[in-house]
Design a protein around this motif. Structure first.
Motif, PDB file in Angstrom:
ATOM      1  N   SER A 172      -3.651  -2.622  -7.811  1.00 58.53           N
ATOM      2  CA  SER A 172      -4.048  -3.420  -6.646  1.00 58.53           C
ATOM      3  C   SER A 172      -2.984  -4.460  -6.323  1.00 58.53           C
ATOM      4  O   SER A 172      -2.601  -4.641  -5.153  1.00 58.53           O
ATOM      5  N   ALA A 173      -2.475  -5.127  -7.348  1.00 55.79           N
ATOM      6  CA  ALA A 173      -1.459  -6.171  -7.141  1.00 55.79           C
ATOM      7  C   ALA A 173      -0.138  -5.565  -6.690  1.00 55.79           C
ATOM      8  O   ALA A 173       0.537  -6.106  -5.806  1.00 55.79           O
ATOM      9  N   ALA A 174       0.230  -4.423  -7.271  1.00 52.19           N
ATOM     10  CA  ALA A 174       1.496  -3.786  -6.890  1.00 52.19           C
ATOM     11  C   ALA A 174       1.442  -3.307  -5.439  1.00 52.19           C
ATOM     12  O   ALA A 174       2.458  -3.279  -4.743  1.00 52.19           O
ATOM     13  N   ALA A 175       0.244  -2.947  -4.990  1.00 49.27           N
ATOM     14  CA  ALA A 175       0.087  -2.457  -3.609  1.00 49.27           C
ATOM     15  C   ALA A 175      -0.158  -3.601  -2.633  1.00 49.27           C
ATOM     16  O   ALA A 175       0.009  -3.428  -1.425  1.00 49.27           O
ATOM     17  N   GLY A 176      -0.581  -4.745  -3.110  1.00 49.13           N
ATOM     18  CA  GLY A 176      -0.909  -5.873  -2.255  1.00 49.13           C
ATOM     19  C   GLY A 176      -2.134  -6.592  -2.812  1.00 49.13           C
ATOM     20  O   GLY A 176      -2.040  -7.357  -3.767  1.00 49.13           O
TER      21      GLY A 176
END
Lengths: 273, 273
Positions: free
Chosen positions: B140-144
């Motif tokens: 989730s963090a890597a994607a936004g």
């Protein structure tokens, strides 16, 4: 996420950075990831809710502090983006995981909105999102292994989401037999909604279903209590509480005066032990 | 959880300890919590799946290693409990969060089972559960900020859960408009189930709904790709992949050639920006 929002225009040098971090449920050192700790240490500017910034000792977070109150979330985003656009190394401090019921998505929404308005403020900022331990994980572990099988997280806050949307999620979570983590469960303005949710769970799950109730998770003041679903009293719950309601397979086990709750992965014939 | 399972019998001295830890998605240093790192450093015995133990350098994990293969989960638990019962300081190493699709609940189930059989093996062991960053958080963090609003996690593995139970969860997750993280999405033996899940999502969500697909999260080999729901190809997905399917409000935003995906917390009139 590491995304450089550089424009192709060579006149635009990479400017500042905005890193959205989650410091864990109460900012306790033992649950804060090294990446987050390092980002906080390196930050020139720390932006966040006052209560979260106060969890960080000056010795580990020496940057300038930009305090905001609850309800000032939009101003918080604009301020952080503005500082980064000036070329500064900015960290937005959230509790738990910065992307879960926190500022991560609002930062992106704000930047997207700027972009649509062709506001170039956010161009060239390096954006980084760093995950953290969120309350339900600390609570599940403190109680045993409540999140041991499929689960969902639902915020009961009606400030940004219509009550009907939340209720629909609760009913589907119960019908789907998900373990259910409840964030922002109860406030003075919203005193009865949690009880309605618990009543709905009681109508569809056994009265012995474990419910874990946690406060101040990870801190010295941590309290974690296990109740059977049939006996939980919602009057003692407030906005600083997190709850996990077990599914049909979750159980409480007592041994030598200690109790722990877990949700097995195997069902029926597929149980492993 | 810190639970001493001491019997009241004074002849039973506290024996060993069993700490179940999650080392993050790929054991990368930056996402492993200090508590977990310290427990691994202090461990006399490290028990775990060979692939996870191999992620830990001897310099940070000097204890004896007890390797187990996939499918040996029950033996792994018995071995770890047995070592702790001998008085040893044992750490059970899991990837991600030790309580989420990992060994936490099986350890507790095994101990509960021992207790029911009046097997005193587990008595006196200090049990500690430590959370970790699970794959969906890193993705989730890597994607936004894909997990920016209510979400669920579902494992598509049919090894321990009947396919009908999983399907019921998927349909309720879609009907409840949850962001949906899919673990163990596809294997050679289970090549088509993921496609059926995606087809069901397509029938109920917009073709432009973002889907984040991640592998080797947190490591140097990390890959994170965003697809619109209408265009995702499940043939490239395997058991080492994690997926997050957005909800009706999730969106992909492009800026300066970079793409990020997020799920806003505010809906309709309650949007903040």
């Amino acid at each position: 996420m590491r995304t450089s929002l550089d424009s192709a225009d060579p006149a635009h040098q990479p400017r500042g950075s905005l890193t959205v971090v989650g410091i864990g449920p109460t900012g306790c050192r033992g649950m804060m990831t090294p990446d987050v700790r390092e980002a906080i240490w390196q930050a020139e500017d720390l932006v966040g809710f006052e209560g979260y910034l106060n969890l960080l000792n000056k010795a580990v977070a020496p940057g300038n502090r930009h305090h905001f109150g609850l309800g000032d979330e939009v101003a918080r985003c604009h301020h952080a983006i503005g500082l980064a656009a000036e070329g500064r190394r900015v960290v937005m401090v959230c509790s738990g995981d910065g992307g879960i019921y926190a500022m991560g998505s609002l930062v992106l929404e704000t930047i997207a909105s700027h972009h649509h308005r062709e506001d170039r403020l956010a161009q060239g900022i390096e954006l980084v999102m760093m995950p953290g331990i969120t309350a339900m994980q600390a609570l599940s572990a403190a109680a045993g292994a409540m999140l041991g099988h499929d689960f969902c997280a639902i915020s009961l806050s009606t400030l940004l989401t219509p009550r009907e949307t939340i209720w629909k999620r609760v009913t589907h979570a119960v019908a789907g037999d998900f373990v259910m983590a409840l964030y922002n469960p109860r406030s003075r303005q919203r005193a009865t909604f949690l009880q309605e949710v618990i009543d709905h769970c009681r109508a569809h799950r056994s009265a012995t279903t474990p419910v874990a109730v946690g406060r101040a998770l990870g801190s010295d003041q941590q309290t974690v209590v296990l109740h059977p679903l049939g006996e939980i009293n919602t009057e003692t719950v407030d906005m600083h509480t997190t709850l996990i309601v077990g599914n049909s397979q979750s159980c409480i086990h007592e041994m030598a005066g200690q109790r722990f709750a877990y949700t097995p992965r195997g069902y029926g014939g597929a149980r492993l032990v």
